[in-house]
Design a protein around this motif. Sequence first.
Motif, PDB file in Angstrom:
ATOM      1  N   GLY A 131      43.629 -20.454 -32.381  1.00  0.00           N
ATOM      2  CA  GLY A 131      42.288 -20.052 -32.763  1.00  0.00           C
ATOM      3  C   GLY A 131      41.352 -20.003 -31.575  1.00  0.00           C
ATOM      4  N   ALA A 132      41.465 -20.991 -30.715  1.00  0.00           N
ATOM      5  CA  ALA A 132      40.621 -21.021 -29.524  1.00  0.00           C
ATOM      6  C   ALA A 132      40.889 -19.823 -28.629  1.00  0.00           C
ATOM      7  CB  ALA A 132      40.853 -22.324 -28.760  1.00  0.00           C
ATOM      8  N   ILE A 133      42.159 -19.473 -28.475  1.00  0.00           N
ATOM      9  CA  ILE A 133      42.524 -18.339 -27.627  1.00  0.00           C
ATOM     10  C   ILE A 133      41.872 -17.059 -28.140  1.00  0.00           C
ATOM     11  CG2 ILE A 133      44.436 -16.838 -26.920  1.00  0.00           C
ATOM     12  CD1 ILE A 133      46.190 -19.415 -26.867  1.00  0.00           C
ATOM     13  N   VAL A 134      42.036 -16.774 -29.438  1.00  0.00           N
ATOM     14  CA  VAL A 134      41.484 -15.521 -29.975  1.00  0.00           C
ATOM     15  C   VAL A 134      39.965 -15.589 -30.098  1.00  0.00           C
ATOM     16  CG1 VAL A 134      43.622 -14.955 -31.177  1.00  0.00           C
ATOM     17  CG2 VAL A 134      41.809 -16.163 -32.411  1.00  0.00           C
ATOM     18  N   GLY A 135      39.404 -16.800 -30.025  1.00  0.00           N
ATOM     19  CA  GLY A 135      37.954 -16.943 -30.004  1.00  0.00           C
ATOM     20  C   GLY A 135      37.355 -16.803 -28.623  1.00  0.00           C
ATOM     21  N   GLY A 136      38.234 -16.586 -27.625  1.00  0.00           N
ATOM     22  CA  GLY A 136      37.757 -16.371 -26.263  1.00  0.00           C
ATOM     23  C   GLY A 136      37.470 -17.636 -25.489  1.00  0.00           C
ATOM     24  N   PHE A 169      34.111 -20.980 -30.937  1.00  0.00           N
ATOM     25  CA  PHE A 169      33.719 -20.164 -29.791  1.00  0.00           C
ATOM     26  C   PHE A 169      33.235 -18.756 -30.140  1.00  0.00           C
ATOM     27  CE2 PHE A 169      37.179 -23.079 -28.738  1.00  0.00           C
ATOM     28  CZ  PHE A 169      36.539 -23.898 -27.819  1.00  0.00           C
ATOM     29  N   ASP A 170      33.440 -18.341 -31.385  1.00  0.00           N
ATOM     30  CA  ASP A 170      33.115 -16.965 -31.754  1.00  0.00           C
ATOM     31  C   ASP A 170      32.644 -16.913 -33.203  1.00  0.00           C
ATOM     32  OD1 ASP A 170      32.928 -14.228 -32.052  1.00  0.00           O
ATOM     33  OD2 ASP A 170      34.945 -13.784 -31.347  1.00  0.00           O
ATOM     34  N   ASP A 171      31.567 -16.197 -33.461  1.00  0.00           N
ATOM     35  CA  ASP A 171      31.059 -16.048 -34.832  1.00  0.00           C
ATOM     36  C   ASP A 171      32.030 -15.292 -35.724  1.00  0.00           C
ATOM     37  OD1 ASP A 171      28.736 -17.340 -34.140  1.00  0.00           O
ATOM     38  OD2 ASP A 171      27.569 -15.511 -33.843  1.00  0.00           O
ATOM     39  N   ASP A 172      32.779 -14.360 -35.142  1.00  0.00           N
ATOM     40  CA  ASP A 172      33.685 -13.499 -35.905  1.00  0.00           C
ATOM     41  C   ASP A 172      35.072 -14.132 -35.948  1.00  0.00           C
ATOM     42  OD1 ASP A 172      35.051 -11.515 -37.166  1.00  0.00           O
ATOM     43  OD2 ASP A 172      34.773  -9.990 -35.605  1.00  0.00           O
ATOM     44  N   ILE A 173      35.487 -14.571 -37.139  1.00  0.00           N
ATOM     45  CA  ILE A 173      36.789 -15.232 -37.254  1.00  0.00           C
ATOM     46  C   ILE A 173      37.902 -14.269 -37.665  1.00  0.00           C
ATOM     47  CG2 ILE A 173      35.816 -17.513 -37.737  1.00  0.00           C
ATOM     48  CD1 ILE A 173      36.352 -16.976 -40.730  1.00  0.00           C
ATOM     49  N   GLN A 174      37.597 -12.992 -37.774  1.00  0.00           N
ATOM     50  CA  GLN A 174      38.598 -12.018 -38.219  1.00  0.00           C
ATOM     51  C   GLN A 174      39.820 -12.001 -37.315  1.00  0.00           C
ATOM     52  OE1 GLN A 174      38.624 -10.123 -41.144  1.00  0.00           O
ATOM     53  NE2 GLN A 174      36.966 -11.572 -41.559  1.00  0.00           N
ATOM     54  N   ASN A 175      39.597 -12.163 -36.011  1.00  0.00           N
ATOM     55  CA  ASN A 175      40.725 -12.135 -35.072  1.00  0.00           C
ATOM     56  C   ASN A 175      41.723 -13.273 -35.304  1.00  0.00           C
ATOM     57  OD1 ASN A 175      40.094  -9.815 -33.634  1.00  0.00           O
ATOM     58  ND2 ASN A 175      38.822 -10.904 -32.135  1.00  0.00           N
ATOM     59  N   ALA A 176      41.271 -14.321 -35.989  1.00  0.00           N
ATOM     60  CA  ALA A 176      42.136 -15.493 -36.201  1.00  0.00           C
ATOM     61  C   ALA A 176      42.943 -15.402 -37.488  1.00  0.00           C
ATOM     62  CB  ALA A 176      41.289 -16.769 -36.208  1.00  0.00           C
ATOM     63  N   GLY A 191      39.381 -23.295 -34.894  1.00  0.00           N
ATOM     64  CA  GLY A 191      39.457 -23.188 -33.441  1.00  0.00           C
ATOM     65  C   GLY A 191      38.761 -21.940 -32.924  1.00  0.00           C
ATOM     66  N   CYS A 192      38.883 -20.858 -33.678  1.00  0.00           N
ATOM     67  CA  CYS A 192      38.211 -19.616 -33.313  1.00  0.00           C
ATOM     68  C   CYS A 192      36.702 -19.742 -33.466  1.00  0.00           C
ATOM     69  CB  CYS A 192      38.742 -18.471 -34.164  1.00  0.00           C
ATOM     70  SG  CYS A 192      37.968 -16.868 -33.854  1.00  0.00           S
ATOM     71  N   TYR A 193      36.265 -20.303 -34.593  1.00  0.00           N
ATOM     72  CA  TYR A 193      34.836 -20.372 -34.895  1.00  0.00           C
ATOM     73  C   TYR A 193      34.088 -21.304 -33.949  1.00  0.00           C
ATOM     74  CZ  TYR A 193      30.573 -20.608 -37.714  1.00  0.00           C
ATOM     75  OH  TYR A 193      29.273 -20.544 -38.152  1.00  0.00           O
ATOM     76  N   GLU A 212      28.778 -27.131 -32.025  1.00  0.00           N
ATOM     77  CA  GLU A 212      28.696 -28.543 -32.403  1.00  0.00           C
ATOM     78  C   GLU A 212      28.922 -28.754 -33.902  1.00  0.00           C
ATOM     79  OE1 GLU A 212      28.589 -31.342 -30.732  1.00  0.00           O
ATOM     80  OE2 GLU A 212      28.653 -30.289 -28.821  1.00  0.00           O
ATOM     81  N   THR A 213      28.439 -27.816 -34.725  1.00  0.00           N
ATOM     82  CA  THR A 213      28.620 -27.991 -36.171  1.00  0.00           C
ATOM     83  C   THR A 213      30.099 -27.995 -36.548  1.00  0.00           C
ATOM     84  OG1 THR A 213      28.323 -25.607 -36.486  1.00  0.00           O
ATOM     85  CG2 THR A 213      26.382 -27.021 -36.811  1.00  0.00           C
ATOM     86  N   MET A 214      30.906 -27.154 -35.894  1.00  0.00           N
ATOM     87  CA  MET A 214      32.338 -27.128 -36.186  1.00  0.00           C
ATOM     88  C   MET A 214      33.038 -28.340 -35.581  1.00  0.00           C
ATOM     89  SD  MET A 214      34.909 -26.074 -37.763  1.00  0.00           S
ATOM     90  CE  MET A 214      34.039 -24.784 -38.665  1.00  0.00           C
ATOM     91  N   LYS A 215      32.573 -28.821 -34.448  1.00  0.00           N
ATOM     92  CA  LYS A 215      33.129 -30.052 -33.892  1.00  0.00           C
ATOM     93  C   LYS A 215      32.902 -31.210 -34.866  1.00  0.00           C
ATOM     94  CE  LYS A 215      32.435 -30.970 -29.466  1.00  0.00           C
ATOM     95  NZ  LYS A 215      31.775 -31.052 -28.129  1.00  0.00           N
ATOM     96  N   ASP A 216      31.725 -31.242 -35.483  1.00  0.00           N
ATOM     97  CA  ASP A 216      31.457 -32.273 -36.497  1.00  0.00           C
ATOM     98  C   ASP A 216      32.400 -32.130 -37.682  1.00  0.00           C
ATOM     99  OD1 ASP A 216      29.416 -33.448 -35.066  1.00  0.00           O
ATOM    100  OD2 ASP A 216      27.812 -32.341 -36.076  1.00  0.00           O
TER     101      ASP A 216
END
Length: 324
Positions: A180-185, A54-61, A50-52, A306-310
């Motif tokens: 994940g989406a929340i912390v991904g902004g 929207f954001d390249d950096d997944i550390q926050n998740a 969920g984070c990835y 799109e790649t993560m949606k796939d």
Amino acid sequence: MYTISDLQKIVEKELAKQDYIVEPANLYRPIDYVMGMGGKRIRPTLCLAGCYLFDDDIQNALNPGLSLEIFHNFTLLHDDIMDKADVRRNQPTVHKKWDENTAILSGDAMLIKAYQYATLTDARFLKKVLDLFSQTAIEVCEGQQYDMEFEHRDDVKVDDYLTMIRLKTAVLLAASLKTGAIVGGASDKNADLLYEFGENIGLAFQLQDDFLDVYGNIDTFGKAIGGDIVANKKTFLLLNALQLASGSLRDDLLHWINAETFNSDEKIEAVRNIYNTLEVDALAKDKMGFYFDKAINALNQVDGRETMKDELRKFAMQLIERSR
């Protein structure tokens, strides 16, 4: 670019770093034992996904993801006590390996640990994450309460059952993605669409689990077939059968439900034949398809990578297309 498999490996690596055992060690050893049992780590993986989006950096998740995994395992620990289960993932349950009091207290400590990990979330997102975590935690408890009540109620309807599995199973998958989406902004709209995706996949997954318990292949399903029938568990299949059956067919179904002594294989075969006659297997497949389509429709509306949606589409397909 991360795949779901990549994210699972990141979660496993992060979990392996955690040291749960401090004094008093007898409180924390069961936590270490439970967290070391393995599993697919679906919830923290979905949090990272969920984070990835929207954001390249997944550390926050990572920390909120770990909090969701610890919470999930806490619910399993306490469920095992309530269900008097002896085995979890082919290992003795905590209340069997230690004792019931230890399991209750260690479970309580796990819940608190889950909150401690959640509070390590980036301050920008902390309130939203904690509010969602708390709402989800109380809903899972509500789902468990319904599940326990249904064992002794004769008036359970199909919609009651769907409400129960939404609370007990689906909301935690949904919350994992939304966290994940929340912390991904992500925007509120995108976060809510991801929640809708997770909730509907969770419903489809549980209905598939019910279906496979009756129609699955023991070698691929991973547990004995027909356990729900033997235990008279009020599943989507049984509740629809009770609603549809009439005449001698209803008499036969009630006979098997009320029988105190019986041959398990004979009961499974007889009830399965009743299900086939009433075509409740087709109803279950239709309902799975309904929730799956709702899930994919919500995911398609998400404005994310799109790649993560796939990857999430493939993940959803794998969840509900397990081998029979």
